[in-house]
Design an enzyme around this catalytic site. Structure first.
Site, short mmCIF file in Angstrom:
data_model
loop_
_atom_site.label_atom_id
_atom_site.label_comp_id
_atom_site.label_asym_id
_atom_site.label_seq_id
_atom_site.Cartn_x
_atom_site.Cartn_y
_atom_site.Cartn_z
N SER A 199 0.86 -1.19 0.00
CA SER A 199 0.00 0.00 0.00
C SER A 199 0.89 1.24 0.00
CB SER A 199 -0.85 0.00 1.27
OG SER A 199 -1.49 1.24 1.45
N TYR A 255 -1.53 -0.66 10.71
CA TYR A 255 -1.76 -1.01 9.29
C TYR A 255 -0.54 -0.61 8.45
CZ TYR A 255 -3.83 -1.21 4.62
OH TYR A 255 -4.08 -1.49 3.30
#
Ligand code: NDP
Length: 246
Positions: A141, A154
């Site tokens: 990501s 995350y």
């Protein structure tokens, strides 16, 4: 074409990026192995692929369980006799502020986002090494590079995936002809935000919902680009942002 009659396992194929990638690859003559926990969604996707003339196999699996991945690999080899690659896509993003100590959610993110990728690689690597080639795509990501509020754990998991991918590439590409790509999307419109339980984060989500995000198909196109390059070309990273995202 490079991908004709190849076999790719796609984790997290029941929705979002995984589903779009399965459709894209199947349309381009790849036999896809659809895996996730929600069997009904996978069966529906398999029907759609087969209606369009593609080939798909459903094997339910929880990526945190090594034995589930062993089942995915053995059923794939039984059905298609080989494996050419994996898209390690399954992931979760229950964002929360650290002070709220949602430690169970931290643990789930580490288990799914990091260990899930390691389990996927471990399960298929013997076949790729035997085949002297293949492609591993890990979905990281932009969060691997940029912290955002509520994203400490995350972002850490996605940074781990990014660095693991680079280690994999250095160990596997030169010696075994196995190419490795890390895909780093910005905001994509999927079910990913549904796992957020932290009320303070949920109150702030409206800003993100107003932005025009990427579509899952945009990421599927990037994955397709990476895995259709000549074998001498290793696309290490694909970093993709929505035009409107800061
Ligand atoms: P979705 O929520 O739509 O998809 C997540 C997928 O992961 C689902 O298919 C889900 O299937 C699967 N999954 C979750 N936990 C497990 C588990 N324990 N075992 C097996 N499968 C599991 O989100 P996205 O499509 O957006 O997410 C795909 C990947 O893209 C993730 O790794 C995410 O971090 C990454 N990403 C997403 C971005 C975005 O903005 N959407 C941006 C950057 C990266 P099931 O519930 O059926 O098991």
């Amino acid at each position: 074409m490079k991908l004709d009659n190849s076999v790719f396992i796609i984790t997290g194929a029941s929705s979002g990026i995984g589903k779009a990638t399965a459709l894209k690859l199947a349309k381009n003559n790849v036999s896809v192995v659809l895996t996730a926990r929600r069997e009904e969604k996978l069966e529906k996707l398999k029907d759609e692929i087969e209606r369009n003339g593609g080939k798909a196999l459903v094997v339910t699996a929880d990526v945190t369980k090594k034995e589930d991945f062993e089942k995915v690999v053995s059923k794939t080899l039984e059905e298609y006799k080989t494996i050419n690659g994996i898209i390690n896509n399954a992931g979760l993003m229950p964002l929360s502020y650290i002070k709220n100590l949602k430690t169970d959610e931290w643990e789930t993110m580490v288990d799914v986002n990091i260990k899930g990728v390691l389990n996927g690689v471990a399960a298929i690597l013997p076949t790729l090494i035997k085949n002297k080639g293949g492609h591993i795509v890990n979905i990281s990501s932009t969060a691997a590079y940029k912290y955002f509020p509520g994203g400490a754990v995350y972002c850490a998991t996605k940074a781990a995936v990014k660095m693991f991918s680079e280690g994999l590439r250095q160990e596997l590409a030169p010696k075994y002809g196995i190419n490795v790509t890390s895909i780093e999307p910005g905001a994509v419109s999927t079910e990913l935000l549904d796992t957020i339980t932290d009320k303070e984060i949920l109150e702030k989500m409206s800003v993100m919902k107003e932005m025009t995000t990427l579509e899952s198909e945009d990421i599927a196109d990037a994955i397709y680009y990476a895995i259709t390059q000549p074998e001498r070309v290793n696309i290490n990273d694909v970093y993709i942002m929505p035009s409107e995202q800061q």
